[in-house]
Design a protein around this motif. Structure first.
Motif, mmCIF file in Angstrom:
data_model
loop_
_atom_site.group_PDB
_atom_site.id
_atom_site.type_symbol
_atom_site.label_atom_id
_atom_site.label_comp_id
_atom_site.label_asym_id
_atom_site.label_seq_id
_atom_site.Cartn_x
_atom_site.Cartn_y
_atom_site.Cartn_z
ATOM 1 N N PRO A 637 0.846 -1.155 0.091
ATOM 2 C CA PRO A 637 0.072 0.097 0.045
ATOM 3 C C PRO A 637 0.783 1.263 0.089
ATOM 4 O O PRO A 637 0.486 2.142 -0.771
ATOM 5 N N LEU A 670 -2.223 -5.518 -0.199
ATOM 6 C CA LEU A 670 -3.460 -5.434 -1.052
ATOM 7 C C LEU A 670 -3.389 -6.083 -2.132
ATOM 8 O O LEU A 670 -2.372 -6.395 -2.998
ATOM 9 N N LEU A 782 -10.789 -0.609 1.656
ATOM 10 C CA LEU A 782 -10.520 -2.019 0.723
ATOM 11 C C LEU A 782 -10.284 -3.124 1.681
ATOM 12 O O LEU A 782 -9.690 -3.048 2.613
#
Length: 783
Positions: A637, A670, A782
């Motif tokens: 990230p 992610l 997210l």
């Protein structure tokens, strides 16, 4: 001359010294004489004491010579003391030969090994009993290893000993018999010392504790009984000894791996100790527990019955009454504390209005008391003043008691009346339904139907009044079907509902063009319900919906082909424009002046912006159509967000803005489409740059939040610009909207709508919060 002067003085001194020495010698001799006389007197006194003592010494030297008192010769029956030990046996006088030999051997062993010895002898022809105690003589008494034998006369003690031996023999015999009796007892028995420790146990005790033998039990102190309330068995025994009364208790213990109930008794025996025994009452306790459990289970079962039940004993007193009985006769729950007699119970029931009104109540009561002596079951019906109907059953029991059963039949009579009303209501309800219904019994005969059923199938009322079998019914309706062979499917549904207890259904077409949908439903009473519904109109509406759905599918395919063609048609000329502009900027088409280069640079910048807008427009269109392709990969990230922000460093510098990038806590990777997620985040940062004033500050913060069983990554973009009101914020998120007349209405840009759809395509969410004058915050979350 001088010597002769001192000579008389010297002689005088010598004479004085001699006089002093002579006086000291005389005094010393007299002192020794006094001591000798005192010792002689003491020796005579000690000798006399020895002569008068109950024990006489016998000194035996190493050569066998002996020294003894004349009294010893008298004890042995001799005229005088012999010189040698071997002469103590003198022709039927003195010591017996075997005893003399034993004494000689003992004296010899004592002289050699200094081993003391003891023995008892009785001289020939005498009733005197003598005890001999021998040991090595002290050197001051007789040097050289002589043996000193003390002879005691215990003739009087011997008589007592003989008596005591007889008593001991009798006691030993009694004890042996008692021990044998205790040992043979089938129950564990034991004897404890006054301190509570085990001293004697029998075989049953040893077997119960699983020990090797009785000695092992006593040595190890193995207890049969466990401690109860912190009191060990020995402590209970000591308490019984202290109080002087037996203590009896019932305890549980483990014998051969089973828990057994024992009645244990501790009997104090004065100062001798405490005796105890244990009687196994497990079978009795088990029988008692079984009886109590049976009685409690029976009474608990009776309490669950709806009928009232009361039990009377042989004395005609109430022994038990369950809750329904107490409720029916309005009895106090405390009645079982002082159970009344049968007649008193009837009096209390009369006071509560729970017996019939009779003219002569005492005679009626005596008649009911005769139930106890009746030889058979009595049954009556009582009608009470409040309209209650009771069914009374009186059952005499073998022990002289009575079992009284009371059943409230008021509700049954009321339900019987209600049932008729319900049947009429059901018939009226069936006739008013829009559906056709019919009920079939398990044997296949029709039981109930409504008027709609006859109308839908075109059946006559006279035919239905005969309650036809399902086979006859199928033959009737077959002629009215579009395909007569399908009548059997209706019969299968009826049989599945009545016999297989399964719910099935189907559709069937009639010859007049109508379509009927039918279903068979099993009913709780074992019957089956056939429900029929005319769905002709529904079929027509369904056909219309199918045609509309096919048209929508075709429109969606056209939209997909349009997006694919639009992507090609828009990108191709834009790529050409950008390429030719870059060739002109490189001077391939010739040298350009400064104004031309500025124009070419503007063309290149405009073509890049137009390309971005086309990509955003295509992504938005594909996302709304559900055709957006995503290429997922693992993304770190912080570096990812930093790269997006650094791409806009020129715009930030040109706008005079400061961007603060922060990360809170440890962030996990992610799983996302790098290009599409970067576009979504870029649009949000671009909006923040456009909304901020020169000298402002934009915050981009990454954090991690727990969400359910997992966690989520949050990206916050916050500016301090002018902000938006709720209406403007809603328009900013709308993007493009299709109006009611089919026209596309444009909103304030595609950045935020595209960002929201790209984030939602990743399974996340985008929330905007804005207030006029305080700036705007965009939060991306997210999974």
């Amino acid at each position: 001359m001088e010597f002769s002067r001192f000579l008389p003085l010297l002689i005088g001194l010598l004479l004085g010294a001699w006089t002093i020495a002579a006086a000291w010698a005389v005094l010393s001799a007299r002192s020794r004489q006094n001591r000798a006389e005192a010792q002689l007197r003491s020796a005579r006194r000690l000798g006399r004491m020895v002569e008068e003592s109950p024990a006489l010494p016998l000194l035996v030297r190493t050569d066998g010579r002996i020294e003894a008192s004349p009294r010893l010769a008298q004890w042995l029956g001799l005229d005088e003391v012999p010189q040698f030990l071997s002469e103590l046996d003198g022709n039927d006088r003195g010591l017996p030969a075997e005893k003399l030999a034993e004494l000689t051997e003992a004296v010899r062993r004592c002289q050699k090994t200094a081993a003391p010895f003891r023995m008892a002898v009785t001289p020939h022809g005498s009733s005197r009993s003598l005890a001999l105690r021998g040991h090595l003589a002290d050197p001051q008494v007789s040097p050289g290893g002589a043996a000193l034998v003390w002879v005691f006369d215990f003739s009087d003690s011997e008589t007592e000993l003989v008596r005591l031996r007889d008593e001991a023999a009798r006691a030993r015999g009694d004890f042996h018999a008692l021990v044998s009796l205790i040992e043979a007892a089938p129950m564990p028995m034991w004897f404890r010392r006054p301190d509570g420790e085990l001293q004697l146990v029998n075989h049953a005790y040893v077997a119960a504790v699983g020990a090797k033998n009785a000695d092992d039990v006593v040595v190890k102190g193995i207890e049969l009984i466990e401690s109860v309330d912190g009191l060990a068995p020995g402590q209970v025994a000591r308490k019984a000894a202290e109080k002087g009364i037996p203590i009896e208790r019932i305890v549980s213990t483990t014998i051969d791996g089973q828990r057994r109930a024992l009645r244990v008794s501790d009997l104090p025996l004065g100062d001798d100790g405490v005796a105890g025994y244990a009687v196994d009452i497990e079978d009795l306790e088990e029988m008692s527990r079984s009886f109590r459990a049976f009685r409690e289970a029976q009474r608990a079962l009776l309490d669950q019955l709806s009928a009232g039940v009361a039990q009377f004993d042989a004395k005609r007193r109430l022994a038990f009454a369950n809750q329904p009985f107490q409720r029916l006769f309005k009895l106090d729950g405390r009645i079982l504390v002082d159970p009344p007699a049968f007649e008193r119970l009837l009096d209390a029931a009369r006071d509560a209005g729970r017996v019939p009104e009779v003219r002569d109540f005492p005679a009626w009561r005596r008649e009911k008391a005769g139930w106890f002596s009746a030889g058979s079951t009595q049954e009556e019906s009582w009608t009470l003043a409040d309209g209650t109907h009771l069914r009374i059953v009186a059952q005499p029991v073998p022990d002289g008691g009575l079992l009284l059963i009371v059943e409230d039949r008021t509700e049954q009579l009321r339900l019987s009346a209600v049932r008729d009303t319900l049947l009429r209501t059901r018939t009226a309800t069936f006739d008013s339904l829009f559906e056709s219904v019919a009920v079939f019994a398990p044997d296949g005969r029709m039981q109930i139907w409504n008027r709609r059923f006859a109308a839908d199938w075109g059946l006559e009322s006279e035919f239905l009044d005969t309650h036809p079998h399902v086979e006859a019914l199928l033959k009737k309706i077959a002629s009215r079907l579009k395909r007569p062979v399908e009548a059997e499917t209706v019969g299968n549904v009826v049989r599945a509902a009545t016999l297989d207890r399964a719910q099935t259904g189907g559709r069937i077409g009639l010859a007049d063009g109508r379509v009927l949908e039918y279903a068979g439903v099993p009913l709780p009473d074992g019957n089956g319900l056939l429900a029929v519904l005319d769905i002709t109109d529904s079929m027509k509406a369904e056909q219309a919906l199918r045609e509309s759905n096919a048209a929508l599918i075709e429109a969606d395919a056209i939209k997909t082909r349009f997006l694919a063609n639009m992507s090609k048609e828009l990108r191709t000329p834009l790529t050409s424009i950008g390429g030719f502009a870059e060739m002109l900027d490189l001077g391939i088409g010739g040298d350009l002046n400064d104004s031309g280069r500025d124009y070419v640079g503007s063309i290149i910048e405009a073509s890049q912006q137009l390309g971005d807008h086309i990509d955003s427009l295509l992504d938005l269109s594909q996302s709304e159509a559900g055709l957006l392709p995503l290429k997922f990969e693992e993304i770190d990230p912080m570096p990812f967000v930093r790269s997006v922000v650094e791409e806009r460093a020129g715009r930030l510098q040109k706008a005079g803005l400061t961007l603060d990038l922060q990360a809170k806590g440890l962030l996990r990777p992610l799983v996302a489409d790098r290009r599409r997620l970067a576009r979504a985040l870029g649009h949000i940062v671009d909006n923040a740059i456009a909304a901020s004033t020169r000298g402002g500050r934009i915050l981009v913060q990454l954090s991690r939040r727990k969400a359910g069983e997992g966690d989520a990554i949050q990206i916050l973009v916050q500016d301090k610009g002018a902000g938006m009101d709720s209406r403007t914020l809603a328009r900013a998120l709308d993007g493009m909207k299709v109006s009611a007349d089919g026209k596309v209405e444009s909103r304030d840009g595609l950045g935020l709508p595209l960002a929201r759809q790209l984030v939602e395509a990743h399974g996340g969410s985008l929330r905007l919060e804005s207030e006029p004058g305080k700036g705007t915050s965009a939060l991306i979350e997210l999974p």
